[in-house]
Design an enzyme around this catalytic site. Sequence first.
Site, PDB file in Angstrom:
ATOM      1  N   LYS A   1       0.916  -0.978  -0.094  1.00 50.50           N
ATOM      2  CA  LYS A   1      -0.189   0.120  -0.277  1.00 50.50           C
ATOM      3  C   LYS A   1       0.497   1.148  -0.195  1.00 50.50           C
ATOM      4  O   LYS A   1       0.322   2.689  -0.205  1.00 50.50           O
ATOM      5  CB  LYS A   1      -0.916   0.177   1.073  1.00 50.50           C
TER       6      LYS A   1
HETATM    7  C1  LIG Z   1      -4.336  -4.519   2.248  1.00 50.80           C
HETATM    8  C2  LIG Z   1      -3.854  -5.593   1.942  1.00 50.80           C
HETATM    9  C3  LIG Z   1      -4.750  -7.172   1.234  1.00 50.80           C
HETATM   10  C4  LIG Z   1      -5.380  -6.870   0.486  1.00 50.80           C
HETATM   11  O1  LIG Z   1      -5.480  -5.683  -0.399  1.00 50.80           O
HETATM   12  P1  LIG Z   1      -6.591  -5.145  -1.267  1.00 50.80           P
HETATM   13  O2  LIG Z   1      -6.772  -4.170  -2.467  1.00 50.80           O
HETATM   14  O3  LIG Z   1      -7.316  -4.803  -0.221  1.00 50.80           O
HETATM   15  O4  LIG Z   1      -7.956  -6.476  -2.302  1.00 50.80           O
HETATM   16  C5  LIG Z   1      -3.542  -8.094   1.124  1.00 50.80           C
HETATM   17  N1  LIG Z   1      -2.257  -8.393   2.036  1.00 50.80           N
HETATM   18  C6  LIG Z   1      -1.439  -6.897   2.858  1.00 50.80           C
HETATM   19  C7  LIG Z   1      -0.021  -7.198   3.278  1.00 50.80           C
HETATM   20  C8  LIG Z   1      -2.335  -6.279   2.507  1.00 50.80           C
HETATM   21  O5  LIG Z   1      -1.877  -5.397   3.700  1.00 50.80           O
END
Ligand SMILES: *Cc1c(COP(=O)(O)O)cnc(C)c1O
Length: 437
Positions: A107
């Site tokens: 993210k």
């Molecule tokens: C946010 C997150 C996900 C899921 O991603 P999405 O875009 O919400 O589908 C998977 N793994 C980790 C470690 C995350 O922080």
Amino acid sequence: MKYYSTNKKVSGESLENAVIKGLAEDKGLFMPDHITEIPAAFYDNIQNLSFQEMAYTAAYMLFGDDVHANMLKTIVFDTLNFDVPLVEVEKNIYSLELFHGPTLAFKDVGGRFMSRMLAYFIQRQEDAHRQVNVLVATSGDTGSAVANGFLGVEGIHVYVLYPKGLVSPIQECQFTTLGQNITALEVDGTFDDCQALVKTAFMDEELNAKMKLTSANSINVARFLPQAFYYFYAYAQLKKISEEAAANMVICVPSGNFGNITAGLFAKRMGLPVKRFIAANNRNDIFLEYLNTGKYNPRPSVATLANAMDVGDPSNFARILDLYGHSHEAISREISGVSYNDEQIAEAMRNCRKSTGYLLDPHGACGYQALKDLLLPGETGIFLETAHPAKFLDTVEKILDEKVEIPEKLQEFMKGEKKSEAMSKNFTDFKAYLLAR
Ligand SMILES: *Cc1c(COP(=O)(O)O)cnc(C)c1O
């Protein structure tokens, strides 16, 4: 480029408004009017480009009409200043490590890109002097990525709402030790309570008249679309290894709110040769159920080892439906699904460690196992390793019965002093707090 809402009551919105508003007025998600294919010459030569260069080409296709080229280049180059290596785990299975950024989770790219783009747009507004307040509810990873992305950005204040006692100490220190324009609010409640506070705030007329509020969750186009860059780079790296493998590339995405995989679907629409996608889920497998039955039945999430994927009503599902004209058949042709319970996740982590030496986190473990189970002969699979295993230290150490090294970047956060303000889960208290600021 103009943006319309998945609920179809809003259209012709500018990128600027889509980013500042986050959610459309009809409560739908913003979608770009059209998706332009990048010319074939780009893909022929992609293995010779740097991550930043190829991302800039993709960013230009998406945002080039609305953001000055030099500014867009600065945003892209400033966001993608870390490596995203493709690592061979075993024959035909690769891990795309998305955890080498500032907070060691994928993210980071969306958080940072959005902060730069939002800052650019608000300084162009007539009331540019008014502070913009970003509200973000987090179960752990989103808060740290958004807080670190926005740290020190002028004109923007970030409020991170997190459930007291329910995020890991390592996650907590990544957004409670920053200070400056970041305020951490420790809510006496669950993640759902935090999310409800944020949602109610967006709908409160008095609050919105007095202060500018926006969201930094993956509903925001400036947060989810930049994740498409990862997919171009995955392809370029695989192509360098083998043209044949790249021509048969399957990408598996551990999914929660489905923002990351939706960005991948956009990359494919832009001409990226992805053969097909796999969405890997934990027990919160509403999407798999949709693939199997054609029916979408959101339900409350259950807690699992892969907690960033504990989502019972993935917000970006609306974008997937829209992208495929609501055709269950078209969606099923391009995306498969699979789900794993905690025992299977732990088993995948142990098996992978033993047979390959590779260290998985619980989210990446779903992706890895999905490729083991669903990859067909002739295909090459890439799973997205979405977070560093040390972010889930206790879980990983317990399952693997070994010590996990904590990267220096994480240790730095842990040295900082924790500062957060206590907040009840009552909206009246939250509102009074915001109004008094
Ligand atoms: C946010 C997150 C996900 C899921 O991603 P999405 O875009 O919400 O589908 C998977 N793994 C980790 C470690 C995350 O922080």
